[in-house]
Enzyme design. Structure first.
Site, PDB file in Angstrom:
ATOM      1  N   SER A 163       0.846  -1.195   0.000  1.00 37.49           N
ATOM      2  CA  SER A 163       0.000   0.000   0.000  1.00 37.49           C
ATOM      3  C   SER A 163       0.877   1.239   0.000  1.00 37.49           C
ATOM      4  O   SER A 163       2.106   1.156   0.062  1.00 37.49           O
ATOM      5  CB  SER A 163      -0.890   0.002   1.239  1.00 37.49           C
ATOM      6  OG  SER A 163      -0.101   0.312   2.371  1.00 37.49           O
ATOM      7  N   LYS A 164       0.210   2.383  -0.035  1.00 40.46           N
ATOM      8  CA  LYS A 164       0.936   3.664  -0.047  1.00 40.46           C
ATOM      9  C   LYS A 164       1.910   3.749   1.120  1.00 40.46           C
ATOM     10  O   LYS A 164       2.951   4.380   1.011  1.00 40.46           O
ATOM     11  CB  LYS A 164      -0.065   4.820   0.038  1.00 40.46           C
ATOM     12  CG  LYS A 164      -0.756   5.102  -1.271  1.00 40.46           C
ATOM     13  CD  LYS A 164      -0.944   6.613  -1.463  1.00 40.46           C
ATOM     14  CE  LYS A 164      -1.461   6.928  -2.844  1.00 40.46           C
ATOM     15  NZ  LYS A 164      -2.918   6.769  -2.955  1.00 40.46           N
ATOM     16  N   ARG A 165       1.566   3.086   2.220  1.00 38.26           N
ATOM     17  CA  ARG A 165       2.434   3.143   3.399  1.00 38.26           C
ATOM     18  C   ARG A 165       3.805   2.502   3.131  1.00 38.26           C
ATOM     19  O   ARG A 165       4.761   2.749   3.836  1.00 38.26           O
ATOM     20  CB  ARG A 165       1.767   2.465   4.600  1.00 38.26           C
ATOM     21  CG  ARG A 165       1.157   3.476   5.558  1.00 38.26           C
ATOM     22  CD  ARG A 165       0.232   2.819   6.523  1.00 38.26           C
ATOM     23  NE  ARG A 165      -0.962   2.350   5.828  1.00 38.26           N
ATOM     24  CZ  ARG A 165      -1.553   1.187   6.054  1.00 38.26           C
ATOM     25  NH1 ARG A 165      -1.068   0.357   6.937  1.00 38.26           N
ATOM     26  NH2 ARG A 165      -2.645   0.851   5.386  1.00 38.26           N
TER      27      ARG A 165
END
Ligand code: GLU
Length: 476
Positions: free
Chosen positions: A250-252
């Site tokens: 994910s973006k994380r």
């Protein structure tokens, strides 16, 4: 029947690696069977969709070499077709208007929650009488359109990746909203599942290949296909891409958009090669380093894994190095010189630049390594700890001084490497210096560090642009 597949990205962000990988599997499948790969931009969420994201997605696909066969379709252009389909479903009694307010739905969900049940629409307005409907309209209530999903419905399909799949109607959350809230006489904005079925059918899509997060949507869409009496395409659900902890990337995780990889210095060849390996394994006897055309020839869903695919940076780096090491000097220079120019560096004549890229090539993993590693050829390097330690060794500076004396007698223009070796040998012999000490000190003085490419070639390149002697003098 000609295979027709599509990528249907929502332009609400830049091209994500997951979307690009879905695009690639679609493309590989189409190319393998001589079919068509199409793109449909699902831009119906007006607030979140942006034309710059559409541009970014198309540019990203293009950069990766994933080409499409017909002009991209904009889903927003199909609005009236979607509404026509909703109208037909309404007329046939397969869909109905639901007048429940947001507050009523909220109350319903809260009650379900307090009973420990999962949230689902309780189909409360499924069979309203004419009078009841009129009463709601009189009160000025707005309505969504819902598609009937019978609890008894049993949905099955043979997934090209996951095998036989089945789903029960009762597990689909009750009658499904297919258009947003609007005044009761109108049909509001059509929603995803309806729009997708309508468009995929209109585009003649034969195979829907998308991420496994869409499995429940597939069950709902099959019900819509049946209700609308349309041909049901085949489905393939690709595995998720996971981070090293085994969770969905994910973006994380920092780097997720194709631009990020581009900026980090990955080549499109290596990235697309790596993306194919995220879930697909090559048939026996095929190397893991391949071109898109080679992958298309070998591609099949039988070799696509059901389990999530862990992102492996080491493998991506290995592939990237393979690609860069395989480039000709010309191609490598074409990739590196813009970076050098952007750094404000004046480029010497081309034959010098070609020699430099040839020298750097074996140690490059990322394209931008060719910026860092070229730096000491354009800028004065700072003396690093290891270089300083070397120059502090007994006799190190003296060895450089002796070399400078020798260079005064027999200057070297950097061309003949034999001549350099001779100068070093004479210096070592005449001054009684160990050759190893001389060579190491020369490296420390020229590069400021003990790491770096072949010493004689490095020295030669610096000598040819008149940078070697000045640098040696500054170190002693
Ligand atoms: N717009 C949807 C998405 O980006 C498309 C899914 C599909 O392929 O049907 O997730």
């Amino acid at each position: 029947m000609k295979v027709r597949v599509r990528l249907a990205p929502s332009p609400t962000g830049t091209l994500h690696i997951g979307t690009a990988r879905t695009a690639l599997f679609n493309w590989l499948y189409a190319r393998h069977l001589g079919g068509d790969f199409l793109v449909r931009i699902e831009d119906t969420d007006k607030e979140r969709s942006k034309s710059e994201y559409t541009k970014n997605i198309l540019e990203g696909l293009n950069w990766l070499g994933i080409n499409w066969d017909e002009p991209p379709v904009l889903q927003s252009k199909n609005l009236s077709a979607h509404q026509d389909n909703i109208k037909i479903l309404l007329d046939q009694g397969l869909a109905y208007r639901c007048f429940a307010t947001e507050e009523e739905l909220e109350e319903m969900r809260a009650a379900q929650k307090s009973q420990g049940k999962p949230p689902r629409y309780d189909n409360r307005h499924r069979d309203l009488s004419q009078n009841e409907q009129e009463a709601f309209k009189q009160k000025g209530r707005t309505a969504v359109v819902r598609f009937r999903i019978d609890n008894e419905a049993f949905i099955e399909w043979d997934d090209l990746i996951r095998g036989p799949m089945s789903w029960k109607g009762e597990d689909l959350g009750g009658d499904m909203v297919i258009s947003r809230r609007a005044p009761a006489e109108e049909i509001g904005e059509p929603l995803y599942n309806l729009a997708v079925v309508s468009d995929d059918s209109a585009m003649g899509i034969t195979h829907v290949i998308r991420g496994e997060d869409h499995i429940a949507n597939t069950a709902k869409q099959i019900l819509l296909y049946k209700a609308m009496k349309l041909n049901i395409p085949k489905f393939a659900h690709t595995p998720l891409i996971l981070n090293k902890e085994g969770r969905k990337l994910s973006k994380r995780d920092g780097v997720t958009s194709i631009n990020d990889f581009q900026e980090l210095g990955y080549t499109s060849e290596a990235l697309v090669n790596y993306m194919a390996l995220l879930g697909w394994s090559v048939p026996e006897g095929m190397e893991e380093r391949f071109t898109l055309q080679e992958a298309a020839k070998a591609f099949s869903f039988e070799r696509v894994n059901k389990a999530g695919a862990k992102f492996d940076w080491d493998k991506l780096n290995w592939l990237n190095a393979q690609v860069i090491h395989g480039w000709s000097n010309e191609v490598l220079l074409k990739n590196l010189s813009p970076l050098w120019v952007q750094s404000g560096w004046q480029l010497p004549p081309k034959d010098w630049c070609i020699k430099l890229v040839e020298l750097l090539r074996p140690s490059l993993i990322l394209i931008k390594d060719g910026l860092n590693q070229a730096s000491p050829f354009f800028e004065e390097p700072t003396l690093q700890e290891d270089g300083n330690k070397q120059l502090q060794q007994e006799g190190a500076k003296e060895s450089i001084k002796e070399l400078l004396i020798q260079l005064d007698k027999t200057p070297w223009d950097g061309i003949q490497s034999n001549q350099a070796k001779e100068i070093l040998a004479i210096t070592a012999n005449s001054a009684g210096i160990k050759k190893g000490l001389l060579m190491k000190s020369l490296r420390a003085a020229l590069l400021g560090t003990m790491n770096g490419p072949d010493l004689i070639t490095t020295w030669g390149l610096l000598a040819r642009i008149g940078k070697d002697r000045k640098r040696l003098i500054s170190r002693v």
